[in-house]
Design an enzyme around this catalytic site. Sequence first.
Site, PDB file in Angstrom:
ATOM      1  N   HIS A  34       0.833  -1.210   0.000  1.00 11.43           N
ATOM      2  CA  HIS A  34       0.000   0.000   0.000  1.00 11.43           C
ATOM      3  C   HIS A  34       0.865   1.257   0.000  1.00 11.43           C
ATOM      4  CE1 HIS A  34      -2.516   3.044   2.298  1.00 11.43           C
ATOM      5  NE2 HIS A  34      -3.184   2.868   1.184  1.00 11.43           N
ATOM      6  N   GLU A  37       2.043   1.992  -3.433  1.00 12.31           N
ATOM      7  CA  GLU A  37       0.983   2.593  -4.247  1.00 12.31           C
ATOM      8  C   GLU A  37       1.001   4.111  -4.124  1.00 12.31           C
ATOM      9  OE1 GLU A  37      -3.331   3.905  -3.536  1.00 12.31           O
ATOM     10  OE2 GLU A  37      -3.202   1.759  -3.096  1.00 12.31           O
ATOM     11  N   HIS A  38       1.150   4.607  -2.908  1.00 11.21           N
ATOM     12  CA  HIS A  38       1.229   6.059  -2.702  1.00 11.21           C
ATOM     13  C   HIS A  38       2.457   6.654  -3.374  1.00 11.21           C
ATOM     14  CE1 HIS A  38      -1.745   7.062   0.668  1.00 11.21           C
ATOM     15  NE2 HIS A  38      -1.990   5.800   0.371  1.00 11.21           N
ATOM     16  N   GLU A 114      -4.334   8.255   7.040  1.00 14.91           N
ATOM     17  CA  GLU A 114      -5.320   7.443   6.319  1.00 14.91           C
ATOM     18  C   GLU A 114      -5.784   6.275   7.184  1.00 14.91           C
ATOM     19  OE1 GLU A 114      -5.772   4.843   2.163  1.00 14.91           O
ATOM     20  OE2 GLU A 114      -3.865   5.794   2.672  1.00 14.91           O
TER      21      GLU A 114
END
Length: 417
Positions: A34, A37-38, A114
Amino acid sequence: MTTEHMPGLASETIGIWVAAGSRDESRETAGSTHFLEHMLFKGTPTKDAKTIAAAFDRTGGDSNAITAKELTCYYSRCLVTDLSDITALLVDMVSNSNLDAEEFERERGVIIEELAMSADDPGDVLFDDFDELIFGDHPLARPVGATKNQIRVLGHHTLLEHHSTTYVPPRLVIAAAGGATHDEVLGMVEDALAQAGVGSEVGSHPWDISSATAGAGHGRGAREVPTFQSGRSHTVKDTEQLGILLGCEGLEEGHPDRFVYSVLLTMLGGGMSSRLFQSVREDRGLAYAVNCVASQFTDFGTFGIYAGCTPENGQAVVDLALAEWDRLATETPTRSELDAIVSQLSGSMVLGLESSAARMNRLARSEIFGISLESPLDLIERVRSVTAEQVSTMAGDLMSRPKSLSLVGPQADVALP
């Protein structure tokens, strides 16, 4: 590479998919999928983060990325006239991201925020709790984004290693659907690879973009098959409603009986006319939201019933949901009820496949999971071939399996019978 031409459309949805997700992480590398991905939106040698954002915004379309437990995807929906530029941008991001150490540290704080936002969402907590309960020590038990503590200690070197070992063929799949033809998309991808300085290779791994190779495995390596763990969990939160998720082991992605499964899910809890909606909400007024949910992975699946209600209604909702589930298992549905569900599913399938994004998604998942593609008419025929007896038998099979119950919300005396 796999594409589908949709004549008459002026738009195209294209995605670069990676056959790896949070399931493929270890405890030490948890969160890297994840996090990466950022980071791919943070710049390449020729584009900074603002330039990348502006390039996507300029098209007026939809651009984003998703990380799941077995997949990662970077996609954009744009006009066909913008497709060449968008394709080049996506390829550059995936193959040439800077992965700068200072940007990594800045983004660490963003990801922690997040995760904090997700922790404030009772629904997110409920589904994460359920996975943790049923999967135990298996990697599928972990949240996709990992925990705040794991992100705090994740090393930059871990991210670099994850990118260098994972973002290479045969794990990479390019899928596109829309107004462009296969040859047009193929030419754009070849040009994009050349512009990105990788040609037909990334490192020593060639990009095979000539055709689809469904079922090739895409370099995922061996995965440990999980075992369903029964039990009960309750995360106490100061909320008005109690979130309820009860379920059992379901069917994996691409299971031969998946069309029977779809009919069952829809009949029991897939819409306003479903048995759960009518019984729990319309007849008894016990909940506003109640429906069936399912998660499907390459080698495992889960079946569940979700509901949100006041704490004092919790046990009644669980009991009634189990009663409707059991009734479907013991009483064969009528022909008229089955026909209505088949009509509902057929319509939703056809309407869904009018979306280029849905078709792109279907192409990629077929390629990665090795599921043969079927035409919309063939899909409808598969649904129409389902019998009421098959639905009832499957409901009984699921009902006989060990179950788990997760709750999120105020303290409540709710249990599986």
